[in-house]
Design an enzyme around this catalytic site. Structure first.
Site: not given
Length: 368
Positions: A54, A86, A164, A233, A328, A348, A350, A355, A358
């Protein structure tokens, strides 16, 4: 009416340091570097604390754009919002998505709301503020500022908020301890989840999806509290939040439109189809006259209760491969099959982004 036109360009990359595709588009005149507002990218690292692809990607982009803008690489990084995610497991393909914005006149015959983008930053956080209410509230204020920057007044017109955010390192934890303060966690890896979760709750507060009385104890515990449009992220390269709001505005002169849906779990194909239909697109290989898919942005995570639709999954129990990498790959494969391309942005982790298990999925389409 004087307004802005937003452009979106997806560029494939051969590695985290590859800027050839972007520079070719600049050289051909397809992209004016002075109009670049944000760059979102998928790099082929592990997506973890030590994913330096990154930082490498951002450094390469800043170095390449510096002479084009007459700035130092450091100044380029301050001017443009860079969000590198990433992890390109499975069929996910490394790429960058470049967002531009310039002043333009809205054509007389243009109808409907079109893509608009806004950006804002929070202040730097102290290590002990990461994953806690301070990060939530500062993020909420920055989201409101980014909405204003995008010319969006109705929260219903916001379809994706990319953030970010920082994480903790041993040095940062020690700095907090030296001030007799405790951090939310002492684990660098766990801090990524705390930071992502708090940032997502900040989006939810700003958009009125949840009440503003959210507390430290709600982060990573109250999974009934979430934002339907947040995508966060974590990275080691910053100590503040960078917020990018994407939505539609009646004052935008863009030839693009964005829509979104919410995946209830990692195999929620109907939600992806709904997001595609929301901007007038069909499932691949179906062609849609007058519409073209530009990119799809989604969040993915292993369901924290250890099951998907009543069946046990092992993503959280695999000590060889991180659960975020499993998620992911799974969600990326699902979306790629429906979109007809692996060059989609799937991030990735969340936490509080949709929810539990999800996550939101947003689609940008070009209108001819």
């Amino acid at each position: 009416m004087r307004t802005a036109s937003v452009g979106v360009f997806k560029v494939a990359t051969k590695g985290p340091g590859d800027v050839s595709g972007l520079m070719a588009m600049i050289g051909s005149g397809a992209i004016d570097p002075t109009t670049i507002l944000a760059i979102l990218g998928k790099t082929e690292g592990n997506g973890g604390v030590n994913d330096f692809t990154r930082e490498y990607a951002v450094a390469a982009l800043c170095a390449a754009l510096a002479p084009e803008l007459g700035l130092s690489p450091e100044a380029v990084e301050q001017r443009i919002a860079f969000v590198m995610s990433g992890g390109t497991e499975g069929v996910l393909s490394p790429h960058i998505t470049v967002f531009t914005r310039r002043e333009a006149e809205r054509p007389a015959g243009m109808s409907g709301k079109r893509l608009s983008i806004g950006m804002a930053h929070t202040r730097n956080f102290l290590p002990e503020e990461i994953g806690r209410s301070a990060q939530i509230m500062e993020t909420a204020k920055a989201v409101s500022a980014a909405m204003a920057d995008a010319g969006i007044t109705d929260p219903a017109d916001v379809h994706f908020v990319q953030i970010k955010c920082p994480l903790l390192t041993s040095d940062r934890v020690e700095a907090a301890n030296a001030r007799d303060n405790k951090t939310a966690t002492t684990s660098a890896y766990s801090s990524m989840a705390y930071s992502r979760g708090a940032s997502a709750l900040g989006v939810a507060v700003a958009l009125g999806e949840i009440a503003s009385d959210v507390s430290d104890d709600d982060v990573l515990r109250r999974y009934d509290l979430f934002s339907s449009v947040a995508s966060t992220s974590s990275g080691i390269e910053l100590m503040h939040n960078v917020i990018i709001v994407l939505g539609n505005s009646a004052s935008s002169a863009s030839e693009f439109e964005i829509g979104h849906a919410v995946m209830n779990d990692a195999i929620d194909a109907p939600a992806v189809v709904s997001a595609l239909k929301g901007v007038g697109l069909g499932v691949a290989p179906q062609a849609t006259e007058g519409r073209e898919l530009v990119n799809i942005f989604a969040k993915a995570e292993a369901s924290p209760d250890g099951s998907v639709r009543g069946f046990r999954h092992t993503m959280l129990e695999d000590t060889d491969i991180s659960s975020t990498r499993h998620a992911r790959a799974a969600v990326g494969g699902l979306i790629a099959g429906l979109a007809g391309t692996g060059a989609v942005y799937v991030s990735g982790g969340a936490e509080h982004q949709g929810p539990a298990g999800g996550g939101p999925v947003a689609v940008i389409a070009r209108l001819s």
